[in-house]
Motif scaffolding. Structure first.
Motif, PDB file in Angstrom:
ATOM      1  N   UNK A 378       0.829  -1.205   0.000  1.00 20.55           N
ATOM      2  CA  UNK A 378       0.000   0.000   0.000  1.00 20.55           C
ATOM      3  C   UNK A 378       0.860   1.251   0.000  1.00 20.55           C
ATOM      4  N   UNK A 379       0.322   2.316  -0.605  1.00 24.16           N
ATOM      5  CA  UNK A 379       1.000   3.602  -0.691  1.00 24.16           C
ATOM      6  C   UNK A 379      -0.006   4.706  -0.397  1.00 24.16           C
ATOM      7  N   UNK A 380       0.500   5.851   0.039  1.00 22.13           N
ATOM      8  CA  UNK A 380      -0.362   6.912   0.560  1.00 22.13           C
ATOM      9  C   UNK A 380      -1.030   7.758  -0.516  1.00 22.13           C
ATOM     10  N   UNK A 381      -0.415   7.896  -1.688  1.00 19.79           N
ATOM     11  CA  UNK A 381      -0.927   8.860  -2.661  1.00 19.79           C
ATOM     12  C   UNK A 381      -2.127   8.306  -3.430  1.00 19.79           C
ATOM     13  N   UNK A 382      -3.054   9.184  -3.817  1.00 18.53           N
ATOM     14  CA  UNK A 382      -4.242   8.714  -4.543  1.00 18.53           C
ATOM     15  C   UNK A 382      -3.946   8.292  -5.978  1.00 18.53           C
ATOM     16  N   UNK A 383      -2.940   8.906  -6.601  1.00 17.54           N
ATOM     17  CA  UNK A 383      -2.509   8.538  -7.949  1.00 17.54           C
ATOM     18  C   UNK A 383      -1.032   8.183  -7.884  1.00 17.54           C
ATOM     19  N   UNK A 384      -0.692   6.998  -8.338  1.00 13.16           N
ATOM     20  CA  UNK A 384       0.708   6.576  -8.288  1.00 13.16           C
ATOM     21  C   UNK A 384       0.910   5.395  -9.236  1.00 13.16           C
ATOM     22  N   UNK A 385       2.166   5.027  -9.425  1.00  9.26           N
ATOM     23  CA  UNK A 385       2.523   3.805 -10.139  1.00  9.26           C
ATOM     24  C   UNK A 385       3.583   3.087  -9.316  1.00  9.26           C
ATOM     25  N   UNK A 386       3.382   1.794  -9.100  1.00 14.43           N
ATOM     26  CA  UNK A 386       4.345   0.984  -8.351  1.00 14.43           C
ATOM     27  C   UNK A 386       4.565  -0.319  -9.104  1.00 14.43           C
ATOM     28  N   UNK A 387       5.800  -0.781  -9.103  1.00 15.16           N
ATOM     29  CA  UNK A 387       6.100  -2.020  -9.792  1.00 15.16           C
ATOM     30  C   UNK A 387       7.390  -2.627  -9.305  1.00 15.16           C
ATOM     31  N   UNK A 388       7.582  -3.879  -9.624  1.00 15.18           N
ATOM     32  CA  UNK A 388       8.796  -4.580  -9.241  1.00 15.18           C
ATOM     33  C   UNK A 388       9.987  -3.996  -9.979  1.00 15.18           C
ATOM     34  N   UNK A 389      11.103  -3.816  -9.264  1.00 16.31           N
ATOM     35  CA  UNK A 389      12.308  -3.268  -9.865  1.00 16.31           C
ATOM     36  C   UNK A 389      13.261  -4.362 -10.298  1.00 16.31           C
ATOM     37  N   UNK A 390      14.550  -4.080 -10.228  1.00 16.11           N
ATOM     38  CA  UNK A 390      15.566  -5.045 -10.637  1.00 16.11           C
ATOM     39  C   UNK A 390      15.809  -6.025  -9.487  1.00 16.11           C
ATOM     40  N   UNK A 391      15.471  -7.292  -9.741  1.00 15.30           N
ATOM     41  CA  UNK A 391      15.598  -8.342  -8.722  1.00 15.30           C
ATOM     42  C   UNK A 391      16.178  -9.601  -9.360  1.00 15.30           C
ATOM     43  N   UNK A 392      17.460  -9.604  -9.702  1.00 14.99           N
ATOM     44  CA  UNK A 392      18.014 -10.738 -10.445  1.00 14.99           C
ATOM     45  C   UNK A 392      18.245 -12.001  -9.620  1.00 14.99           C
ATOM     46  N   UNK A 393      18.344 -11.872  -8.292  1.00 15.89           N
ATOM     47  CA  UNK A 393      18.678 -13.034  -7.465  1.00 15.89           C
ATOM     48  C   UNK A 393      17.470 -13.948  -7.270  1.00 15.89           C
ATOM     49  N   UNK A 394      17.732 -15.244  -7.102  1.00 19.67           N
ATOM     50  CA  UNK A 394      16.693 -16.247  -6.976  1.00 19.67           C
ATOM     51  C   UNK A 394      16.102 -16.293  -5.560  1.00 19.67           C
ATOM     52  N   UNK A 395      16.908 -15.996  -4.548  1.00 17.87           N
ATOM     53  CA  UNK A 395      16.434 -16.146  -3.167  1.00 17.87           C
ATOM     54  C   UNK A 395      16.795 -14.941  -2.307  1.00 17.87           C
ATOM     55  N   UNK A 396      16.338 -13.750  -2.674  1.00 20.10           N
ATOM     56  CA  UNK A 396      16.676 -12.571  -1.879  1.00 20.10           C
ATOM     57  C   UNK A 396      15.735 -12.431  -0.678  1.00 20.10           C
ATOM     58  N   UNK A 397      16.199 -11.813   0.419  1.00 18.76           N
ATOM     59  CA  UNK A 397      15.309 -11.531   1.554  1.00 18.76           C
ATOM     60  C   UNK A 397      14.528 -10.234   1.354  1.00 18.76           C
TER      61      UNK A 397
END
Length: 717
Positions: A378-397
Motif C-alpha cells: 500500500x502507498x499513501x498517494x491517490x494517484x501513483x505507479x508501483x512495480x517490481x524493480x531489478x531483482x536478479x537473485x533467486x532467493x533474496x530476503x
C-alpha cells in the motif's frame, strides 16, 4: 502562424504531386505523395532537408525559450550521479552519469560480505573501493551520431559481458562479448540481432534472435562462444507472419523460455538450461485468442509452472501446473476476478510477486506459495505507479520496487519479506527549490459519447489556484492502443510547463489498459473510434468545465498516440490551438494494407486486416488521418516529429500527412531526425534539448512566449 514569425517566414516546401492509384475492394484511391516512401531517392532526401530548414526557420524565434527550458532541465537534474546498486552474485551493479557526458557508465563493485543485502551508500565524489567500469557508453559512442544499447548482461560467474549496439536507430544490434578479467573481446561479433540477447547460465552460450525481411523477430539462435557464427544452431523459427518470437531464461536458471506472440495469442516452449541443444517442449499449444505467460518455481520439492492466462478469463487468472506435465491438471492460484486485471507473475525461490491493475492504477502484491494469499503493498498517494524493480537473485530476503507519481520523483524501496517493512533507498533528486507539496494531482471522470466513464488525470502548480478555478493553458496527452497504460509518472521537463501555469492532463482513453482488458477491447479493431471520441470528449470537458479554452488547449501523442492526434485534428480541430505528433502513425491504412512493410501483419490483430476484409478497409479509411484531411476547416497548428531510420512508424507517414495538410492551408511543420529511430535522438543532452524545443513550441502556441505569467486576456478569447 503567429505574429512572432509571420513577418519574415520562409515559404513552406511544396511536395511534388505524383498521382499513384491503388485499388482495394473496388475502391480506387489516388495518393499523390506516396513517392516520398523512396528513402534513398535524392529527391526525397532533399525534400526532408527542406522541411527541416523550414521548421528551423519557423521555430527560430523560439530559440531563447528553448534555451531557457533546456537550462531549467539541466539545473534541476543531478548530472553527476549513481543509480542504486543492485546485488547479483558477488557484486553490486550500478550506473554512473557524469556532468557533460551524454551516456551512462555501467559499473560494479564487490560485496563487502556475502550476507550483505543493504545496498552501499555511494557518493559521486567518493571513490568506490574495487570499482570496475564494465561499459562506458561515451567511449562506445565516440564518433557516432547515434548510439543505443539493446542488450546488456553479465554472465552468472561475473567474468563475461554481453552487449548489443545500434548506431543507426533502426533497432538492429551488433552483439559483442568482453572478458571482464582481461578487458579483451571474446569471439566474433554477431550483427543484425534484435534486442534482448542472453548468456546461458553456464556462460558457454548466447541466445539471441534475428528478424525477417519485414523486421519481425522470427528466429531464435544458439551461439557457442568462441565458435564461428555461421555454425550457430537454430533453436526455433516461427514461419507465421502474425507472430514474433523472443527468448530468455527463468530467474531460477532452470529453463530457457521461448515466447511466441501476437496481440491476442501466445505460445511458449521450454528448453532445459542444462541441455540447450535438446528439443523445445511446448507448454500449452497456441489457441487463437488465448494469451499466457509462464514462470518456474519449486514448491514442496516439485518443479511447477505458474501460468497467467486469459482462457475464459477476460482479466486473466493465475494457475499452477506440473512442469513435467503442463497440459495436466490446473490448480487455481488467483481465480479470475472481473475488474482486477492480472498483469504478470514473477517467481522467486520462496514467494512470488504479482502485478495487477484495479480501479485504474497498477498494484503490486506478494504471493504466498503455501496459501495462495496475496499481500498488497500500500502507498499513501491517490494517484501513483508501483512495480517490481531489478531483482536478479533467486532467493533474496528483499524485494526491490519502484514508486512514482505525477508529483513524487521516482523512488526506490526495498520491501523486507519477513517483516513487511518498506525501506526507502533512493529518490530521484530534483535540484533547486522543488517541493512536491507545491504541486497537486487529481483524477476526474469524463462521460464519453456512449456513456462510458473515462478517467483523466490532472497535474498543476498550486500557486496558480485550483485546476478549474480559472481558464488557463492545458497540455493534454493521450495514447490509447495495445492495452498500454499511461500511468502516473514524474517528469523534470514537465516542471517547466507547470511552473508557467500550464495544467498537464492525461486522457486515459479506451484502447489503453488503464481500466482492464475490456477497456482495451473497446478501443481496438472495429471499436477504434472510441479512442478518438474519448479524447475529444476529454478536451471538450476541459473547455466546458472552465479549465481552459480552445485557444489555450494543446494536445500531444506519439506513435499510435500520433494516430490519435491526427484523428482528433480531423474530428474536432476547433477544440485545439496546437497538436504535437511524435513519430505519428498517421497513414495507417496505407501501412496496414501492405504486408511487406515492417510489422504490418502482426498489427492486423490490433487494427484489423483491411487487405482481406472490406468492412475493416472501410472502417480504417473512415478514420485514418491522412485519408481524412478536410478542406474548408481551420486546423490547429501542427508539429510532426519523426526519424529517418524509424522502423516502427516510417518517416513517410508524417511526411505525407504534412504535405496533405498544407494542401488545405494548415500551418503544419515537419521535423525529421536524419540519424535516429523510433525513440528519437540519443544522448541525454540531445534529448533534453529536443524536448525543450517541443515544449517551447507548445508554450508559444498557447501564448506564453516569455517567462511572464500566462496572459489573462487569453482566458477570455
Amino acid at each position: 502562424m503567429t505574429s512572432n514569425d509571420s513577418a519574415h517566414a520562409p515559404s513552406a516546401p511544396v511536395a511534388s504531386r505524383v498521382p499513384l492509384s491503388r485499388l482495394h475492394h473496388n475502391d480506387e484511391v489516388t495518393d499523390s505523395y506516396e513517392w516520398l516512401r523512396s528513402k534513398d531517392d535524392p529527391k526525397v532526401r532533399a525534400h526532408l532537408e527542406a522541411e527541416n530548414e523550414y521548421t528551423t526557420a519557423r521555430m527560430a524565434h523560439l530559440s531563447p525559450m528553448q534555451e531557457r527550458i533546456y537550462q531549467e532541465i539541466k539545473s534541476r537534474t543531478l548530472e553527476t550521479d549513481l543509480s542504486l546498486p543492485v546485488r547479483r552474485g558477488e557484486w553490486w551493479y550500478y550506473g554512473r552519469t557524469v556532468e557533460g557526458k551524454q551516456y551512462g557508465i555501467q559499473c560494479r563493485a564487490p560485496l563487502a560480505r556475502v550476507d550483505d543485502w543493504t545496498p552501499p551508500a555511494l557518493s559521486p565524489d567518493v571513490e568506490v573501493p574495487g570499482e570496475e567500469v564494465l561499459l562506458d557508453g561515451n567511449v562506445e559512442a565516440d564518433g557516432e551520431e547515434f548510439f543505443s544499447l539493446g542488450s546488456f548482461e553479465v554472465s552468472n560467474d561475473g567474468n563475461l559481458l554481453l552487449y548489443g549496439v545500434d548506431t543507426e536507430g533502426d533497432e538492429r544490434y551488433t552483439l559483442r562479448v568482453r572478458d571482464l578479467r582481461s578487458g579483451k573481446s571474446v569471439g566474433e561479433e554477431i550483427p543484425g540481432t534484435s534486442a534482448g540477447a542472453s548468456f546461458s547460465p553456464d556462460a558457454r552460450f548466447i541466445v539471441y534472435s534475428t528478424v525477417d525481411d519485414a523486421w519481425r523477430p522470427d528466429t531464435v539462435w544458439l551461439h557457442e562462444i568462441g565458435t564461428d557464427v555461421a555454425s550457430d544452431s537454430k533453436l526455433f523459427h516461427e514461419p507465421d507472419d502474425r507472430y514474433w518470437v523472443g527468448a530468455g531464461f527463468t530467474r531460477s536458471d532452470k529453463y530457457l523460455v521461448i515466447g511466441i506472440g501476437s496481440s491476442i495469442t501466445s505460445e511458449e516452449w521450454l528448453i532445459d538450461a542444462d541441455d540447450l541443444r535438446s528439443e523445445p517442449q511446448v507448454v500449452w499449444p497456441r489457441r487463437e485468442g488465448v494469451e499466457y505467460d509462464t514462470d518456474h518455481a519449486v514448491v514442496d520439492g516439485e518443479d511447477v509452472l505458474y501460468i497467467l492466462h486469459n482462457d475464459d478469463a477476460l482479466d486473466f487468472e493465475l494457475v499452477k501446473v506440473s512442469a513435467a506435465d503442463p497440459l495436466g491438471e490446473r490448480q487455481a492460484v488467483l481465480a479470475h476476478e472481473p475488474g482486477r486485471r492480472l498483469l504478470g507473475v514473477s517467481t522467486f525461490r520462496d514467494w512470488a510477486v504479482v502485478g495487477y491493475r484495479r480501479a485504474g492504477l497498477p498494484r503490486l502484491g506478494l504471493l504466498d506459495y503455501a496459501t495462495n494469499d496475496v499481500k498488497e503493498l500500500s502507498f499513501d498517494e491517490p494517484l501513483y505507479a508501483a512495480g517490481s524493480g531489478s531483482n536478479p537473485e533467486w532467493a533474496p530476503p528483499l524485494l526491490r520496487i519502484g514508486f512514482t507519481s505525477f508529483i513524487t520523483p521516482s523512488t526506490v524501496f526495498d520491501y523486507v519479506i519477513d517483516s513487511g517493512e518498506l525501506l526507502p533507498r533512493k529518490q530521484q533528486i530534483v535540484l533547486g527549490d522543488f517541493d512536491s507539496a507545491d504541486y497537486a494531482q487529481e483524477r476526474v471522470w469524463v462521460t464519453a459519447a456512449d456513456g462510458a466513464k473515462v478517467p483523466m488525470s490532472l497535474v498543476w502548480k498550486r500557486s496558480f489556484g485550483d485546476a478549474g478555478e480559472n481558464p488557463r493553458p492545458v497540455h493534454l496527452y493521450g495514447y490509447g492502443s495495445y492495452e498500454h497504460s499511461i500511468d502516473p509518472g514524474f517528469s523534470i521537463a514537465r516542471l517547466s510547463m507547470l511552473d508557467r501555469g500550464v495544467i498537464f492532463a492525461v486522457a486515459h482513453v479506451r484502447g489503453g489498459g488503464e481500466m482492464g482488458r475490456q477497456w482495451y477491447e473497446d478501443g481496438k479493431l472495429l471499436a477504434k473510434r472510441n479512442t478518438f471520441t474519448d479524447f475529444v470528449e476529454c478536451a471538450r470537458f476541459l473547455v466546458d468545465a472552465g479549465y481552459t479554452t480552445p485557444a489555450q488547449l494543446v494536445a500531444e501523442g506519439g506513435s499510435a498516440g500520433g494516430l490519435l492526434m491526427g484523428a482528433v485534428a480531423n474530428l474536432a480541430p476547433e477544440l485545439f490551438a496546437g497538436i504535437l505528433a511524435d513519430v505519428p502513425f498517421v497513414d495507417a491504412l496505407t501501412t496496414i494494407l501492405d504486408p511487406s512493410l515492417p510489422l504490418t501483419v502482426i498489427e492486423w490483430d490490433e487494427w484489423g486486416d483491411p487487405l482481406h476484409n472490406a468492412d475493416v478497409y472501410e472502417y480504417m479509411k473512415s478514420y485514418s488521418p491522412y485519408e481524412n484531411v478536410r478542406d474548408g476547416v481551420t486546423y490547429p497548428r501542427i508539429l510532426a516529429v519523426t526519424s529517418l531510420n524509424d522502423t516502427r512508424v516510417l518517416y513517410v507517414e508524417p511526411a505525407k500527412w504534412v504535405a496533405r495538410l498544407r494542401e488545405v492551408g494548415a500551418d503544419a511543420l515537419l521535423k525529421c531526425e536524419m540519424v535516429a529511430g523510433h525513440g528519437g535522438v540519443s544522448g541525454r543532452y540531445n534529448a533534453w534539448r529536443e524536448r525543450a524545443g517541443e515544449l517551447a513550441w507548445l508554450l508559444d502556441v498557447v501564448g506564453i512566449t516569455n517567462d511572464d505569467q500566462p496572459k489573462r486576456a487569453a482566458a477570455s478569447s
